[in-house]
Design a protein around this motif. Sequence first.
Motif, mmCIF file in Angstrom:
data_model
loop_
_atom_site.group_PDB
_atom_site.id
_atom_site.type_symbol
_atom_site.label_atom_id
_atom_site.label_comp_id
_atom_site.label_asym_id
_atom_site.label_seq_id
_atom_site.Cartn_x
_atom_site.Cartn_y
_atom_site.Cartn_z
ATOM 1 N N ALA A 112 16.679 9.725 6.905
ATOM 2 C CA ALA A 112 15.521 9.006 6.357
ATOM 3 C C ALA A 112 14.333 9.951 6.196
ATOM 4 O O ALA A 112 14.146 10.876 6.991
ATOM 5 C CB ALA A 112 15.146 7.843 7.264
ATOM 6 N N GLN A 113 13.552 9.699 5.159
ATOM 7 C CA GLN A 113 12.356 10.510 4.902
ATOM 8 C C GLN A 113 11.160 9.585 4.790
ATOM 9 O O GLN A 113 11.241 8.520 4.174
ATOM 10 C CB GLN A 113 12.511 11.311 3.620
ATOM 11 C CG GLN A 113 13.609 12.323 3.679
ATOM 12 C CD GLN A 113 13.729 13.125 2.392
ATOM 13 O OE1 GLN A 113 13.247 12.721 1.342
ATOM 14 N NE2 GLN A 113 14.354 14.278 2.476
ATOM 15 N N SER A 114 10.055 9.994 5.384
ATOM 16 C CA SER A 114 8.817 9.213 5.334
ATOM 17 C C SER A 114 7.648 10.146 5.080
ATOM 18 O O SER A 114 7.687 11.321 5.433
ATOM 19 C CB SER A 114 8.588 8.466 6.653
ATOM 20 O OG SER A 114 9.610 7.531 6.873
ATOM 21 N N VAL A 115 6.615 9.570 4.483
ATOM 22 C CA VAL A 115 5.399 10.336 4.230
ATOM 23 C C VAL A 115 4.201 9.433 4.511
ATOM 24 O O VAL A 115 4.222 8.242 4.192
ATOM 25 C CB VAL A 115 5.366 10.887 2.785
ATOM 26 C CG1 VAL A 115 5.352 9.768 1.757
ATOM 27 C CG2 VAL A 115 4.178 11.806 2.574
ATOM 28 N N ILE A 116 3.205 9.997 5.161
ATOM 29 C CA ILE A 116 1.930 9.297 5.343
ATOM 30 C C ILE A 116 1.165 9.523 4.045
ATOM 31 O O ILE A 116 0.715 10.632 3.764
ATOM 32 C CB ILE A 116 1.153 9.822 6.562
ATOM 33 C CG1 ILE A 116 1.972 9.594 7.834
ATOM 34 C CG2 ILE A 116 -0.222 9.152 6.648
ATOM 35 C CD1 ILE A 116 1.401 10.265 9.079
ATOM 36 N N VAL A 117 1.072 8.473 3.246
ATOM 37 C CA VAL A 117 0.481 8.568 1.917
ATOM 38 C C VAL A 117 -1.033 8.642 1.997
ATOM 39 O O VAL A 117 -1.667 9.421 1.287
ATOM 40 C CB VAL A 117 0.904 7.373 1.040
ATOM 41 C CG1 VAL A 117 0.230 7.407 -0.321
ATOM 42 C CG2 VAL A 117 2.414 7.328 0.900
ATOM 43 N N LYS A 118 -1.605 7.818 2.872
ATOM 44 C CA LYS A 118 -3.071 7.738 2.928
ATOM 45 C C LYS A 118 -3.509 7.228 4.289
ATOM 46 O O LYS A 118 -2.854 6.379 4.881
ATOM 47 C CB LYS A 118 -3.567 6.782 1.841
ATOM 48 C CG LYS A 118 -5.064 6.634 1.790
ATOM 49 C CD LYS A 118 -5.515 5.751 0.650
ATOM 50 C CE LYS A 118 -7.027 5.701 0.668
ATOM 51 N NZ LYS A 118 -7.569 5.036 -0.474
ATOM 52 N N ALA A 126 -9.207 1.710 10.964
ATOM 53 C CA ALA A 126 -8.511 2.562 9.995
ATOM 54 C C ALA A 126 -7.416 1.766 9.304
ATOM 55 O O ALA A 126 -6.923 0.769 9.832
ATOM 56 C CB ALA A 126 -7.906 3.775 10.697
ATOM 57 N N SER A 127 -7.055 2.233 8.120
ATOM 58 C CA SER A 127 -5.894 1.693 7.427
ATOM 59 C C SER A 127 -5.045 2.882 7.005
ATOM 60 O O SER A 127 -5.555 3.985 6.808
ATOM 61 C CB SER A 127 -6.295 0.843 6.221
ATOM 62 O OG SER A 127 -6.967 1.625 5.269
ATOM 63 N N ALA A 128 -3.747 2.634 6.878
ATOM 64 C CA ALA A 128 -2.834 3.715 6.516
ATOM 65 C C ALA A 128 -1.680 3.156 5.704
ATOM 66 O O ALA A 128 -1.317 1.984 5.845
ATOM 67 C CB ALA A 128 -2.308 4.405 7.765
ATOM 68 N N ARG A 129 -1.106 4.011 4.868
ATOM 69 C CA ARG A 129 0.094 3.662 4.109
ATOM 70 C C ARG A 129 1.160 4.698 4.411
ATOM 71 O O ARG A 129 0.904 5.903 4.387
ATOM 72 C CB ARG A 129 -0.204 3.643 2.611
ATOM 73 C CG ARG A 129 1.047 3.400 1.775
ATOM 74 C CD ARG A 129 0.735 3.382 0.305
ATOM 75 N NE ARG A 129 1.976 3.413 -0.466
ATOM 76 C CZ ARG A 129 2.005 3.436 -1.779
ATOM 77 N NH1 ARG A 129 0.880 3.435 -2.478
ATOM 78 N NH2 ARG A 129 3.155 3.471 -2.413
ATOM 79 N N VAL A 130 2.365 4.205 4.681
ATOM 80 C CA VAL A 130 3.524 5.068 4.913
ATOM 81 C C VAL A 130 4.629 4.606 3.971
ATOM 82 O O VAL A 130 4.955 3.422 3.929
ATOM 83 C CB VAL A 130 4.016 4.982 6.378
ATOM 84 C CG1 VAL A 130 5.315 5.749 6.564
ATOM 85 C CG2 VAL A 130 2.942 5.490 7.335
ATOM 86 N N ASP A 131 5.198 5.525 3.196
ATOM 87 C CA ASP A 131 6.347 5.233 2.353
ATOM 88 C C ASP A 131 7.570 5.879 2.983
ATOM 89 O O ASP A 131 7.520 7.046 3.399
ATOM 90 C CB ASP A 131 6.147 5.785 0.936
ATOM 91 C CG ASP A 131 5.181 4.947 0.112
ATOM 92 O OD1 ASP A 131 4.778 3.858 0.556
ATOM 93 O OD2 ASP A 131 4.827 5.396 -0.998
#
Length: 166
Positions: A112-118, A126-131
């Motif tokens: 699996a691969q993930s990235v912290i987008v923002k 705080a808010s965050a997006r992970v794909d």
Amino acid sequence: MKKTLFKTLLFAAVISGIGATAQAANLQGGQQVASSKAINKPTYVQDYQAIAEVLNKYIDGCKQASSMVMKPAFSEKATIFSVDAKGKLTGGSIQELFKAIDNPPFRPSPEAQSVIVKVDIVGTAASARVDSNDVSGFSFSDFFHLLKVDGKWMIVSKIFHTHVAP
């Protein structure tokens, strides 16, 4: 002639700058813009790093299909919500995620691969997006809200979208 041209260009640049500053200060609706000031030191670098550490606990928990790995990232009062295949709101306590991740169809997914987008931080919020791709064959976009409580960042809510497999 060159001196005159230079002075004219310099004068135009100064006037343009003054005009832009005045225009920015008087936005429509009476909104005001704070004057720009140089930041003497980075303000949220340590907070960003701490939030990334929290998000990586979640990411690692997904890859290992282990609630024990991801639990420390979440407040005990955290919630999780999404929209199901019928377009209905589903979710509730974060305990639902912990129960689900420990059971099929979830399985360890070292590929699996993930990235912290923002990550967006203001004070203690705080808010965050992970794909993520290929978590037990699923791909997700996760949106998190985090709070800094007693000096420690924690996830207090998660909403997500499950992408259709190609």
